[in-house]
Design a protein around this motif. Structure first.
Motif, PDB file in Angstrom:
ATOM      1  N   PRO A 167       0.813  -1.224   0.000  1.00 22.73           N
ATOM      2  CA  PRO A 167       0.000   0.000   0.000  1.00 22.73           C
ATOM      3  C   PRO A 167       0.847   1.274   0.000  1.00 22.73           C
ATOM      4  N   THR A 168       0.305   2.320  -0.619  1.00 23.02           N
ATOM      5  CA  THR A 168       0.918   3.649  -0.518  1.00 23.02           C
ATOM      6  C   THR A 168      -0.194   4.630  -0.116  1.00 23.02           C
ATOM      7  N   ASN A 169       0.231   5.846   0.231  1.00 28.30           N
ATOM      8  CA  ASN A 169      -0.721   6.832   0.759  1.00 28.30           C
ATOM      9  C   ASN A 169      -1.121   7.859  -0.292  1.00 28.30           C
ATOM     10  N   PHE A 170      -2.348   8.375  -0.158  1.00 23.65           N
ATOM     11  CA  PHE A 170      -2.905   9.320  -1.123  1.00 23.65           C
ATOM     12  C   PHE A 170      -3.447  10.547  -0.393  1.00 23.65           C
ATOM     13  N   LEU A 171      -3.546  11.646  -1.136  1.00 22.65           N
ATOM     14  CA  LEU A 171      -3.967  12.934  -0.564  1.00 22.65           C
ATOM     15  C   LEU A 171      -5.234  13.427  -1.262  1.00 22.65           C
ATOM     16  N   ALA A 172      -6.207  13.909  -0.485  1.00 22.62           N
ATOM     17  CA  ALA A 172      -7.402  14.504  -1.110  1.00 22.62           C
ATOM     18  C   ALA A 172      -6.990  15.811  -1.774  1.00 22.62           C
ATOM     19  N   ALA A 173      -7.315  15.954  -3.063  1.00 23.14           N
ATOM     20  CA  ALA A 173      -6.875  17.135  -3.823  1.00 23.14           C
ATOM     21  C   ALA A 173      -7.639  18.377  -3.379  1.00 23.14           C
ATOM     22  N   ASP A 174      -6.965  19.515  -3.440  1.00 18.71           N
ATOM     23  CA  ASP A 174      -7.605  20.801  -3.191  1.00 18.71           C
ATOM     24  C   ASP A 174      -8.130  21.407  -4.489  1.00 18.71           C
ATOM     25  N   TYR A 175      -7.996  20.680  -5.570  1.00 21.35           N
ATOM     26  CA  TYR A 175      -8.403  21.153  -6.892  1.00 21.35           C
ATOM     27  C   TYR A 175      -9.387  20.161  -7.499  1.00 21.35           C
ATOM     28  N   ASP A 176     -10.164  20.616  -8.485  1.00 23.12           N
ATOM     29  CA  ASP A 176     -11.023  19.697  -9.234  1.00 23.12           C
ATOM     30  C   ASP A 176     -10.300  19.256 -10.493  1.00 23.12           C
ATOM     31  N   ARG A 177     -10.600  18.026 -10.895  1.00 15.89           N
ATOM     32  CA  ARG A 177     -10.008  17.492 -12.123  1.00 15.89           C
ATOM     33  C   ARG A 177     -10.906  17.796 -13.322  1.00 15.89           C
ATOM     34  N   ALA A 178     -12.211  17.648 -13.119  1.00 23.32           N
ATOM     35  CA  ALA A 178     -13.164  17.807 -14.225  1.00 23.32           C
ATOM     36  C   ALA A 178     -14.529  18.168 -13.654  1.00 23.32           C
ATOM     37  N   ALA A 179     -15.334  18.847 -14.465  1.00 19.98           N
ATOM     38  CA  ALA A 179     -16.685  19.224 -14.045  1.00 19.98           C
ATOM     39  C   ALA A 179     -17.681  18.137 -14.440  1.00 19.98           C
ATOM     40  N   HIS A 180     -18.852  18.137 -13.767  1.00 16.30           N
ATOM     41  CA  HIS A 180     -19.840  17.088 -14.040  1.00 16.30           C
ATOM     42  C   HIS A 180     -20.288  17.053 -15.503  1.00 16.30           C
ATOM     43  N   LYS A 181     -20.402  18.209 -16.112  1.00 15.58           N
ATOM     44  CA  LYS A 181     -20.807  18.210 -17.530  1.00 15.58           C
ATOM     45  C   LYS A 181     -19.617  18.555 -18.427  1.00 15.58           C
ATOM     46  N   GLY A 182     -18.416  18.358 -17.906  1.00 16.72           N
ATOM     47  CA  GLY A 182     -17.195  18.642 -18.663  1.00 16.72           C
ATOM     48  C   GLY A 182     -16.704  17.414 -19.401  1.00 16.72           C
ATOM     49  N   THR A 183     -15.393  17.177 -19.325  1.00 21.13           N
ATOM     50  CA  THR A 183     -14.810  16.091 -20.119  1.00 21.13           C
ATOM     51  C   THR A 183     -14.237  14.969 -19.252  1.00 21.13           C
ATOM     52  N   GLY A 184     -14.690  14.897 -18.002  1.00 18.86           N
ATOM     53  CA  GLY A 184     -14.156  13.885 -17.093  1.00 18.86           C
ATOM     54  C   GLY A 184     -14.326  12.453 -17.572  1.00 18.86           C
ATOM     55  N   GLN A 185     -15.409  12.212 -18.330  1.00 18.98           N
ATOM     56  CA  GLN A 185     -15.662  10.843 -18.815  1.00 18.98           C
ATOM     57  C   GLN A 185     -14.849  10.505 -20.059  1.00 18.98           C
ATOM     58  N   SER A 186     -14.198  11.515 -20.610  1.00 21.51           N
ATOM     59  CA  SER A 186     -13.425  11.303 -21.846  1.00 21.51           C
ATOM     60  C   SER A 186     -11.947  11.255 -21.488  1.00 21.51           C
ATOM     61  N   LYS A 187     -11.202  10.457 -22.245  1.00 21.10           N
ATOM     62  CA  LYS A 187      -9.768  10.337 -21.937  1.00 21.10           C
ATOM     63  C   LYS A 187      -9.034  11.361 -22.802  1.00 21.10           C
ATOM     64  N   VAL A 188      -9.093  12.615 -22.335  1.00 22.17           N
ATOM     65  CA  VAL A 188      -8.532  13.718 -23.119  1.00 22.17           C
ATOM     66  C   VAL A 188      -7.504  14.485 -22.285  1.00 22.17           C
TER      67      VAL A 188
END
Ligand code: PLP
Ligand code: COI
Length: 346
Positions: A167-188
């Motif tokens: 196992p390794t450790n992870f951090l909750a991001a202070d930033y968003d990666r993608a918006a709900h109606k943005g391109t999060g579902q696309s591999k772009v």
């Protein structure tokens, strides 16, 4: 004529990095159709300075692996799913779709031509395949390209996260990666460009990567910057986030199937709230590159939550890993249609 003799690399210590292999596939889209397709030894692409890929990020990519089996044959894992996902990314960015047959035959050609670099069975390493499509040509206004390149290159890889099954450790991001109606579902590319800064901040603090929270309230887990998230609940359920802004992971959907059908577990795509982490007794990142990477601890603001252990993989995560990799490397029977053998002979 490609060399078919296995080369010697330090297979156990490859990490996840680029090795320039002899052959890659290229196809050009011009005048409304795909043309000029085949292998090339040229790893560089020269395109016009105004190409929409440079300025407006009009491009998409995929990631999947070729697995060397005990009997020497080579497996592709669910390549039709990657073809479909690239078609969806193309739709979202107004690019021409790469037909599934062309996508899969490009993969076959690249694996076959570079077969000397497919890591041997038992090393844990694999040949990573990176299909991509880019919008090219003279342009300056915000509009879709008229011409495109579809290409596939390969590189032998080991672990994406240093720990492998540790196992390794992870951090909750202070930033968003993608918006709900943005391109999060696309591999772009844009999704990954926006993840560079938060990813770096996580690395600087000693974490493997960050975990994004939902972009509306920041109360629910979305996904890791380079993989989906799953957890095992106290009552033995396999859970994974449901969100319109995460990548539909082929590995995640495979694990949902295997947890249910092979391990007899209850499964759910559901909301996973960061103030209810005590309900999860194991957690992991899952994806082609990440495979299954157990998450030891998760830093959310000032709270540090340990799921199973910071040093040992949990029992259910290990079972899922054995099921998944057993199928990928041909040691366990695969559900129908999951494995495509590469034809290595001329
Ligand atoms: N989420 C993100 C952001 C990814 O980059 C990836 C990797 O492809 C995944 C999830 C996992 O998807 P898959 O299992 O199809 O590789
Ligand atoms: C993959 O798992 O194929 C990915 O694309 C993840 C990352 C290397 C971007």
């Amino acid at each position: 004529m490609p060399n078919t003799e296995q080369v010697n690399l330090d297979w156990e210590n490859l990490g996840f990095s680029y090795h320039k292999l002899p052959y890659r596939y290229r196809a050009y889209f011009k005048d409304g159709q795909w043309c000029q397709q085949g292998l090339t030894e040229d790893a560089n692409i020269t395109i016009n300075e105004g190409s929409p890929i440079f300025h407006y990020g009009q491009g998409a990519f995929e990631g999947l692996k070729a697995y060397r089996c005990k009997d020497g044959s080579v497996n592709l894992f669910r390549p039709d799913q990657n073809a479909k996902r690239m078609q969806n990314s193309c739709k979202r960015l107004l690019m021409p779709e790469v037909p599934t047959e062309m996508f899969i035959s490009a993969l076959q050609e690249v694996v076959k031509a570079n077969q000397a670099y497919i890591p041997p069975y038992g090393t844990g390493a694999t040949l990573y395949l990176r299909p991509f499509i880019i919008g090219i040509g003279e342009n300056v206004g915000v509009k879709p390209a008229k011409e495109y390149i579809f290409s596939v290159f390969a590189t032998p890889v080991g672990n994406y996260f240093k720990g492998g099954l540790t196992p390794t450790n992870f951090l909750a991001a202070d930033y968003d990666r993608a918006a709900h109606k943005g391109t999060g579902q696309s591999k772009v590319g844009g999704n990954y460009a926006s993840s560079l800064l938060p990813g770096n901040l996580a690395h600087e603090r000693g974490f493997s990567d960050c975990i994004y929270l939902d972009p509306i309230e920041h109360r629910k887990i979305e996904e890791v910057g380079s993989a989906n998230f799953f957890g095992i609940t106290r009552d033995g359920k396999f859970v994974t986030p449901k969100s319109p802004s995460i990548l539909p992971s082929v590995t995640k959907y495979s694990l949902l199937y295997l947890a249910k059908h092979n391990l007899g577990m209850e499964t759910a795509e559901t909301d996973i709230y960061i103030d209810q982490l005590d309900n999860l007794v194991e957690a992991g990142a899952c994806g082609t590159a990440a495979v299954i990477s157990p998450i030891g601890g998760f830093q959310v603001g000032d709270d540090f939550h340990v799921f199973y252990s910071e040093t040992e993989v949990g029992p259910v995560t290990r079972k899922l890993y054995d099921e998944l990799t057993g199928i990928q490397f041909g040691d366990k029977p695969a559900p129908k249609g999951w494995i495509l053998k590469v034809d290595l002979d001329d």
